[in-house]
Design a protein around this motif. Structure first.
Motif, PDB file in Angstrom:
ATOM      1  N   LYS A   1       0.859  -1.187   0.000  1.00  0.00           N
ATOM      2  CA  LYS A   1       0.000   0.000   0.000  1.00  0.00           C
ATOM      3  C   LYS A   1       0.894   1.237   0.000  1.00  0.00           C
ATOM      4  O   LYS A   1       1.865   1.305   0.753  1.00  0.00           O
ATOM      5  CB  LYS A   1      -0.918   0.005   1.223  1.00  0.00           C
ATOM      6  CG  LYS A   1      -1.888  -1.176   1.260  1.00  0.00           C
ATOM      7  CD  LYS A   1      -2.758  -1.125   2.502  1.00  0.00           C
ATOM      8  CE  LYS A   1      -3.708  -2.313   2.538  1.00  0.00           C
ATOM      9  NZ  LYS A   1      -4.552  -2.301   3.765  1.00  0.00           N
TER      10      LYS A   1
ATOM     11  N   ARG B   1       3.024   7.315   3.216  1.00  0.00           N
ATOM     12  CA  ARG B   1       2.854   6.111   4.028  1.00  0.00           C
ATOM     13  C   ARG B   1       3.093   4.900   3.134  1.00  0.00           C
ATOM     14  O   ARG B   1       2.701   4.885   1.971  1.00  0.00           O
ATOM     15  CB  ARG B   1       1.448   6.034   4.609  1.00  0.00           C
ATOM     16  CG  ARG B   1       1.209   4.859   5.552  1.00  0.00           C
ATOM     17  CD  ARG B   1      -0.217   4.853   6.069  1.00  0.00           C
ATOM     18  NE  ARG B   1      -1.203   4.654   5.006  1.00  0.00           N
ATOM     19  CZ  ARG B   1      -1.910   5.604   4.422  1.00  0.00           C
ATOM     20  NH1 ARG B   1      -1.752   6.860   4.806  1.00  0.00           N
ATOM     21  NH2 ARG B   1      -2.764   5.334   3.466  1.00  0.00           N
TER      22      ARG B   1
ATOM     23  N   GLU C   1       2.949   0.514   3.383  1.00  0.00           N
ATOM     24  CA  GLU C   1       2.750  -0.746   4.104  1.00  0.00           C
ATOM     25  C   GLU C   1       3.252  -1.882   3.220  1.00  0.00           C
ATOM     26  O   GLU C   1       2.916  -1.948   2.042  1.00  0.00           O
ATOM     27  CB  GLU C   1       1.281  -0.972   4.450  1.00  0.00           C
ATOM     28  CG  GLU C   1       0.773  -0.108   5.586  1.00  0.00           C
ATOM     29  CD  GLU C   1      -0.620  -0.502   6.018  1.00  0.00           C
ATOM     30  OE1 GLU C   1      -1.026  -1.651   5.749  1.00  0.00           O
ATOM     31  OE2 GLU C   1      -1.303   0.346   6.606  1.00  0.00           O
TER      32      GLU C   1
ATOM     33  N   PRO D   1       2.031  -6.548   8.585  1.00  0.00           N
ATOM     34  CA  PRO D   1       2.431  -5.426   7.747  1.00  0.00           C
ATOM     35  C   PRO D   1       3.514  -4.552   8.384  1.00  0.00           C
ATOM     36  O   PRO D   1       3.422  -4.191   9.555  1.00  0.00           O
ATOM     37  CB  PRO D   1       1.121  -4.626   7.577  1.00  0.00           C
ATOM     38  CG  PRO D   1       0.289  -5.010   8.758  1.00  0.00           C
ATOM     39  CD  PRO D   1       0.642  -6.427   9.062  1.00  0.00           C
TER      40      PRO D   1
ATOM     41  N   GLU E   1       4.961  -0.993   8.445  1.00  0.00           N
ATOM     42  CA  GLU E   1       4.469   0.343   8.094  1.00  0.00           C
ATOM     43  C   GLU E   1       5.539   1.376   8.363  1.00  0.00           C
ATOM     44  O   GLU E   1       6.157   1.383   9.427  1.00  0.00           O
ATOM     45  CB  GLU E   1       3.207   0.690   8.875  1.00  0.00           C
ATOM     46  CG  GLU E   1       2.645   2.058   8.489  1.00  0.00           C
ATOM     47  CD  GLU E   1       1.393   2.417   9.237  1.00  0.00           C
ATOM     48  OE1 GLU E   1       0.395   2.784   8.595  1.00  0.00           O
ATOM     49  OE2 GLU E   1       1.404   2.337  10.487  1.00  0.00           O
TER      50      GLU E   1
END
Length: 249
Positions: free
Chosen positions: A219, A234, A236, A243, A245
């Protein structure tokens, strides 16, 4: 194995650390990030971006630790700006893992990695069963830091911003980060659909490649990080622990 895993983690952390409010051109700007895995804080990272006289320097540092592995690392990427692009010339990563330190050095020429070294040296059996790092697969590849500094004006549409392929060479593997469409715009950040695609240096039957290639494994949210430049707000990344992050503070 643990040293290589730490190297990849350090490289990823440093690469994705360009996440912050706009930085002024021709000045040093420092940015801080939090790193967590499965919601558990495991470390932090810092990054600076300098642009002056048509050249750029990205530097970063990270310190992470989780369960039986961890480490700290420092990376630098430098090159020139031309035709609205960042063109790397030199990338250096040094890290200290659980068992021993290591380093990656990549030099670029004519828009492609021309020479790379890894310390400690990779044993011959490491290459067995891996897709070769052939010249045609390396053409146009960027170092991990430069790849995520995306030249685009503030007026760029979310759809145009999230429609690109970021070619990355880590010194170990060559892979693409494919951004395919905007899904949300919030607080100046744009969420992009993202896919990881292995290109070379990997094993086809690798569990990590299989995990990273899943549609929900990655992500990405992008935001302005400097005048005319966007980068991650951000990230992920799927891991076997949950995950990972990396998010700006």
């Amino acid at each position: 194995m643990r040293a290589r895993a730490t190297a990849r983690l350090a490289a990823s952390t440093l690469s994705l650390a360009l996440l912050a409010a706009p930085l002024q051109a021709s000045r040093d700007g420092g940015v801080a990030y939090d790193v967590a895995i499965a919601g558990i804080p495991i470390g932090e990272a810092q990054m600076t971006l300098t642009r002056e006289n048509g050249r750029y320097v990205l530097t970063g540092a990270a310190d992470v630790g989780f369960l039986f592995w961890g480490g700290n690392g420092v990376a630098t990427a430098e090159g020139r700006e031309a035709d609205g692009r960042f063109l790397p010339e030199r990338y250096r990563l040094s890290y200290e893992g659980v068992t021993r330190p290591g380093a990656v050095a990549i030099d670029f020429r004519d828009g492609a990695p021309a020479r790379w070294d890894r310390e400690p040296p990779i044993p011959p059996e490491y290459a067995e069963g891996r897709t070769p790092l052939a010249p045609e697969r390396l053409a146009g590849a960027l170092d991990p830091l430069t790849a995520l500094a995306i030249p685009a004006g503030r007026g760029v549409s979310p759809e145009a911003l999230c429609s690109r392929i970021l070619p990355v060479f880590s010194g170990y593997t060559r892979f693409d980060l494919e951004l395919t469409g905007a899904s949300r715009v919030e607080d100046g950040a744009v969420d992009c659909a993202a896919r990881y695609r292995a290109v070379a240096g990997h094993r086809e039957n690798s569990s990590s490649v299989e995990r990273m290639s899943r549609p929900d494994a990655l992500k990405v949210a992008l935001a302005p990080i400097a005048e005319g430049v966007w980068g991650p707000a951000r990230i992920e990344i799927a891991t076997r622990f949950g995950p990972l992050e990396i998010a700006r503070r």
